[in-house]
Design a protein around this motif. Structure first.
Motif, PDB file in Angstrom:
ATOM      1  N   ASP A   1     -10.839   7.761   5.399  1.00 30.56           N
ATOM      2  CA  ASP A   1     -11.008   8.950   5.475  1.00 30.56           C
ATOM      3  C   ASP A   1     -11.811   9.647   6.536  1.00 30.56           C
ATOM      4  O   ASP A   1     -12.701   9.237   6.911  1.00 30.56           O
ATOM      5  CB  ASP A   1     -12.016   9.509   4.200  1.00 30.56           C
ATOM      6  CG  ASP A   1     -11.350   8.920   3.043  1.00 30.56           C
ATOM      7  OD1 ASP A   1     -10.195   8.885   2.834  1.00 30.56           O
ATOM      8  OD2 ASP A   1     -12.265   8.438   2.011  1.00 30.56           O
TER       9      ASP A   1
ATOM     10  N   SER B   1       0.790  -1.237  -0.099  1.00 27.53           N
ATOM     11  CA  SER B   1       0.053   0.076  -0.008  1.00 27.53           C
ATOM     12  C   SER B   1       0.736   1.228  -0.105  1.00 27.53           C
ATOM     13  O   SER B   1       2.015   1.303  -0.274  1.00 27.53           O
ATOM     14  CB  SER B   1      -0.947  -0.043   1.283  1.00 27.53           C
ATOM     15  OG  SER B   1      -0.187   0.122   2.361  1.00 27.53           O
ATOM     16  N   ARG B   2       0.451   2.317   0.199  1.00 27.99           N
ATOM     17  CA  ARG B   2       1.048   3.471   0.318  1.00 27.99           C
ATOM     18  C   ARG B   2       2.076   3.463   1.292  1.00 27.99           C
ATOM     19  O   ARG B   2       3.369   3.723   1.201  1.00 27.99           O
ATOM     20  CB  ARG B   2       0.081   4.759   0.551  1.00 27.99           C
ATOM     21  CG  ARG B   2       0.908   6.337   0.212  1.00 27.99           C
ATOM     22  CD  ARG B   2      -0.336   7.281   0.373  1.00 27.99           C
ATOM     23  NE  ARG B   2      -1.271   7.173   1.275  1.00 27.99           N
ATOM     24  CZ  ARG B   2      -1.055   7.690   2.371  1.00 27.99           C
ATOM     25  NH1 ARG B   2      -0.060   8.385   2.665  1.00 27.99           N
ATOM     26  NH2 ARG B   2      -2.195   7.384   3.278  1.00 27.99           N
TER      27      ARG B   2
ATOM     28  N   GLU C   1      -6.196  -0.942   5.814  1.00 26.80           N
ATOM     29  CA  GLU C   1      -7.333  -0.200   5.204  1.00 26.80           C
ATOM     30  C   GLU C   1      -6.795   1.153   5.423  1.00 26.80           C
ATOM     31  O   GLU C   1      -6.252   1.819   5.838  1.00 26.80           O
ATOM     32  CB  GLU C   1      -8.745  -0.483   5.984  1.00 26.80           C
ATOM     33  CG  GLU C   1      -8.663  -0.107   7.384  1.00 26.80           C
ATOM     34  CD  GLU C   1      -9.956  -0.245   7.925  1.00 26.80           C
ATOM     35  OE1 GLU C   1     -10.768  -1.013   7.655  1.00 26.80           O
ATOM     36  OE2 GLU C   1     -10.375   0.444   9.162  1.00 26.80           O
ATOM     37  N   GLU C   2      -7.725   1.753   4.302  1.00 23.57           N
ATOM     38  CA  GLU C   2      -7.522   3.446   3.993  1.00 23.57           C
ATOM     39  C   GLU C   2      -8.811   4.112   4.676  1.00 23.57           C
ATOM     40  O   GLU C   2      -9.778   3.780   4.435  1.00 23.57           O
ATOM     41  CB  GLU C   2      -7.345   3.773   2.830  1.00 23.57           C
ATOM     42  CG  GLU C   2      -6.463   5.089   2.525  1.00 23.57           C
ATOM     43  CD  GLU C   2      -6.228   5.089   0.734  1.00 23.57           C
ATOM     44  OE1 GLU C   2      -4.980   5.279   0.499  1.00 23.57           O
ATOM     45  OE2 GLU C   2      -7.141   5.074   0.133  1.00 23.57           O
TER      46      GLU C   2
ATOM     47  N   VAL D   1      -7.072  -1.473   1.249  1.00 26.74           N
ATOM     48  CA  VAL D   1      -6.021  -1.203   0.211  1.00 26.74           C
ATOM     49  C   VAL D   1      -4.922  -2.384  -0.142  1.00 26.74           C
ATOM     50  O   VAL D   1      -4.174  -2.121  -1.464  1.00 26.74           O
ATOM     51  CB  VAL D   1      -5.486   0.130   0.239  1.00 26.74           C
ATOM     52  CG1 VAL D   1      -6.520   1.193   0.138  1.00 26.74           C
ATOM     53  CG2 VAL D   1      -4.603   0.296   1.514  1.00 26.74           C
TER      54      VAL D   1
ATOM     55  N   TYR E   1      -1.028   3.140  13.713  1.00 28.87           N
ATOM     56  CA  TYR E   1      -1.358   2.620  12.783  1.00 28.87           C
ATOM     57  C   TYR E   1      -1.948   1.216  12.890  1.00 28.87           C
ATOM     58  O   TYR E   1      -2.517   0.788  12.082  1.00 28.87           O
ATOM     59  CB  TYR E   1       0.083   2.274  11.972  1.00 28.87           C
ATOM     60  CG  TYR E   1       0.809   3.619  11.557  1.00 28.87           C
ATOM     61  CD1 TYR E   1       0.214   4.500  10.511  1.00 28.87           C
ATOM     62  CD2 TYR E   1       1.666   4.005  12.202  1.00 28.87           C
ATOM     63  CE1 TYR E   1       0.972   5.529  10.119  1.00 28.87           C
ATOM     64  CE2 TYR E   1       2.613   5.244  12.003  1.00 28.87           C
ATOM     65  CZ  TYR E   1       1.994   5.917  10.853  1.00 28.87           C
ATOM     66  OH  TYR E   1       2.703   7.091  10.604  1.00 28.87           O
TER      67      TYR E   1
ATOM     68  N   ARG F   1     -13.922   4.220   4.343  1.00 29.08           N
ATOM     69  CA  ARG F   1     -12.781   2.983   4.603  1.00 29.08           C
ATOM     70  C   ARG F   1     -12.923   2.319   3.568  1.00 29.08           C
ATOM     71  O   ARG F   1     -13.955   1.570   2.998  1.00 29.08           O
ATOM     72  CB  ARG F   1     -12.973   2.513   5.999  1.00 29.08           C
ATOM     73  CG  ARG F   1     -14.344   1.589   6.121  1.00 29.08           C
ATOM     74  CD  ARG F   1     -14.614   1.892   7.742  1.00 29.08           C
ATOM     75  NE  ARG F   1     -13.680   0.999   8.521  1.00 29.08           N
ATOM     76  CZ  ARG F   1     -13.396   1.087   9.782  1.00 29.08           C
ATOM     77  NH1 ARG F   1     -14.571   1.667  10.624  1.00 29.08           N
ATOM     78  NH2 ARG F   1     -12.814   0.563  10.624  1.00 29.08           N
TER      79      ARG F   1
ATOM     80  N   THR G   1      -6.648  11.336   5.299  1.00 29.32           N
ATOM     81  CA  THR G   1      -6.962   9.996   4.952  1.00 29.32           C
ATOM     82  C   THR G   1      -5.659   9.273   5.615  1.00 29.32           C
ATOM     83  O   THR G   1      -4.512   9.545   5.284  1.00 29.32           O
ATOM     84  CB  THR G   1      -6.961   9.761   3.483  1.00 29.32           C
ATOM     85  OG1 THR G   1      -7.949  10.304   3.046  1.00 29.32           O
ATOM     86  CG2 THR G   1      -6.811   8.279   3.064  1.00 29.32           C
TER      87      THR G   1
ATOM     88  N   GLU H   1      -3.786   5.278   6.739  1.00 26.57           N
ATOM     89  CA  GLU H   1      -3.710   3.878   6.573  1.00 26.57           C
ATOM     90  C   GLU H   1      -3.659   3.261   7.976  1.00 26.57           C
ATOM     91  O   GLU H   1      -2.975   3.716   8.761  1.00 26.57           O
ATOM     92  CB  GLU H   1      -2.680   3.420   5.743  1.00 26.57           C
ATOM     93  CG  GLU H   1      -2.686   3.629   4.328  1.00 26.57           C
ATOM     94  CD  GLU H   1      -1.685   2.894   3.431  1.00 26.57           C
ATOM     95  OE1 GLU H   1      -1.003   2.328   4.000  1.00 26.57           O
ATOM     96  OE2 GLU H   1      -1.365   3.284   2.306  1.00 26.57           O
ATOM     97  N   ARG H   2      -4.526   2.074   8.335  1.00 24.76           N
ATOM     98  CA  ARG H   2      -4.410   1.387   9.364  1.00 24.76           C
ATOM     99  C   ARG H   2      -4.309  -0.182   9.173  1.00 24.76           C
ATOM    100  O   ARG H   2      -5.055  -0.525   8.111  1.00 24.76           O
ATOM    101  CB  ARG H   2      -5.428   2.045  10.485  1.00 24.76           C
ATOM    102  CG  ARG H   2      -6.776   1.560   9.976  1.00 24.76           C
ATOM    103  CD  ARG H   2      -7.936   2.184  10.819  1.00 24.76           C
ATOM    104  NE  ARG H   2      -7.910   1.965  12.084  1.00 24.76           N
ATOM    105  CZ  ARG H   2      -8.530   0.903  12.499  1.00 24.76           C
ATOM    106  NH1 ARG H   2      -9.519   0.479  11.765  1.00 24.76           N
ATOM    107  NH2 ARG H   2      -8.778   0.759  13.931  1.00 24.76           N
TER     108      ARG H   2
END
Lengths: 183, 183
Positions: free
Chosen positions: B25, A16-17, B22-23, B13, B116, B10, B35, B37-38
């Motif tokens: 917002d 991912s990013r 997952e991403e 990703v 995270y 969510r 946004t 990522e976690r």
């Protein structure tokens, strides 16, 4: 003497990013084979123990996207490419608590999840603070929470002071400062 | 009182066998949007502080696939679905150090990377040990390393004793056992 397992193969299995996951095929010294997933490297981060005076540490309260709640803990951040870790620590406390430090010292390098994640973090004791602010990139102002060291049991009892790295950093700092006598 | 950010959206990703990223917002109380990522949830793990006697903790040395080296630390493992956390702790020490415990007590729930990763770990103090072994799924035998509490500074100075969770667990256990006087 332990001989490290031999890496037979490795490949990226998710990306991912922010996260890259690789799968590694390992052969241990006794011939046993296992396939593990791991999140490789990146640069170290820093976590800072900022002492306002000999009795008071400055904590912060900020939203954790992982835990999805507000967490009480120590200031922290990423060391930028080419940045000196102590300069990064000084920058982070200017951004997060509004102080710089004249006395910065690395007291331990810790891992966070060594079974799965390669990342390490440098624990920095910051003393001789003076007011100095830098703008950060936080979505909302970070609350600064002074905490007296003689109230550490009350801190440990709080559910929102729960990051293992913050707990470890605080206790290591206490020992380095000679505040925790030997058992 | 802080109001938690609102989750606007969510989506997954990245996904591997072990990791799901997952991403999300988020909209913070002040209107700022970010946004992040976690890595969501899963069940808690346990980390155990097994006291052989009042002066001696039992550490283990085992290969960490994340750090790619042998790590000195405390026994740990995953709580299986439906398993009681204290039963999981007792099982893990039987598998990893060859002892069961008659006295098991949760002393803290910690997060590992709350910015995270959602995962939490229960720290369990284990006392009144007795020899009892269960087969584990380790690729090679785990080395058990007894360590005297009065040599904790030497332990902290070791590069291979570096997992923040192990450091935190050991210090919390010392306080619970009344071995670390108040600062």
């Amino acid at each position: 003497m332990l001989r490290k397992p031999k890496i037979l193969d490795r490949r990226i299995v998710a990306q991912s990013r922010l996260f890259r996951v690789e799968e590694v095929d390992l052969e241990f010294a006794n011939g046993a084979r296992r396939t593990f997933e791991r999140v490789p490297g990146g640069t170290d981060s820093v976590m800072i123990v900022p002492m306002l005076d000999a009795e008071t540490v400055l904590l912060i309260r900020e939203y954790g996207a992982g835990s999805d709640r507000y967490e009480l803990g120590l200031p922290k951040g990423v060391v930028e490419a080419g940045e000196d870790p102590l300069a990064a620590a000084d920058r982070e406390i200017q951004e997060e608590i509004g102080y710089g430090a004249r006395d910065l010292r690395i007291i331990k390098r810790v891992s966070l999840v060594p079974g799965y994640i390669e990342h390490h973090s440098l624990i920095v004791l910051a003393r001789d603070l003076y007011p100095k602010s830098l703008p950060g990139d936080e979505p909302e102002p970070i609350e600064v929470v002074p905490w007296r060291l003689d109230a550490i049991d009350a801190l440990l009892a709080r559910e929102d002071f729960d990051e293992a790295r913050s707990v470890a950093a605080l206790f290591i700092a206490l020992r380095v400062m000679g505040r925790e006598p030997r058992p």
